[in-house]
Motif scaffolding. Sequence first.
Motif: not given
Length: 254
Positions: A181-197, A201-210
């Motif tokens: 199995a692979v266990c990803p965290a945040l992925i810059t994919s359409p699924w995350f983008d659509k789901g997060m509203g 996604l931009e906020k989640a990317i910023a938190a990941t980068e920080a």
Amino acid sequence: MDKPVAIVTGSASGVGAATALKLAQRGWNVVINYSKSEKEAQETQAACQSAGAHTLLAKGNVASDDDCRAIAAAAVQRWNRIDALVNNAGTSVFGEDAKWDNIDAEVFQRILAVNTLGTFQMLRACLPQLKAAKGAVVNVSSVAGALGIGSSVPYVASKGAVNSLTLHFARQLAPDIRVNAVCPALITSPWFDKGMGEGGLEKAIAATEAHTPLRKPSTPEDVAEAIVFLIVGAPTITGELLMIDGGTHLGTRR
């Protein structure tokens, strides 16, 4: 007929589409599965065909055992073999819908049906051909299943169950079939983008980068590279839960 064949569930876009394309580029024929996104699935199919693969478009919801058996049967009818299965199809709820008081039994069961039961049903449907090919299974899980974090409680539970199934089947199906199995965290994919509203996604990317050690999220291609490695380049790896999370599991970066 001599090319190996892979079924990639949920491969209309995101990680599934990237995985199908990378396998096609490596000389595999691929079954592209979708439940709703026909246009995107056709685009993935065209990309795989441009890479030289023969493809099969298979509509089906992995929560349905009949659909799972039909997907496997279509591959066998076309090529008489299944060499790899990537259980990528998944679902969740986000935001207000993910709050405990808003999750009822129907929502919980729907997420488990796709993420967990679908993983089991697809493996069972493909089992005879995978065994004959001494093939490989890669389940697309999540850090949610390992760390107890994620978009919703049922999603966390479903991915924890996928991790347990991965370990169980790695033992039960050896030495004929490798199961990882692979266990990803945040992925810059359409699924995350659509789901997060909007803006999510931009906020989640910023938190990941920080806060994460590697300071970046994964792309669909990053995850697909790991999946393909576990299929074609890891002959003695089974029962592995591979964290593809930029170091998220290590804790907050100082």
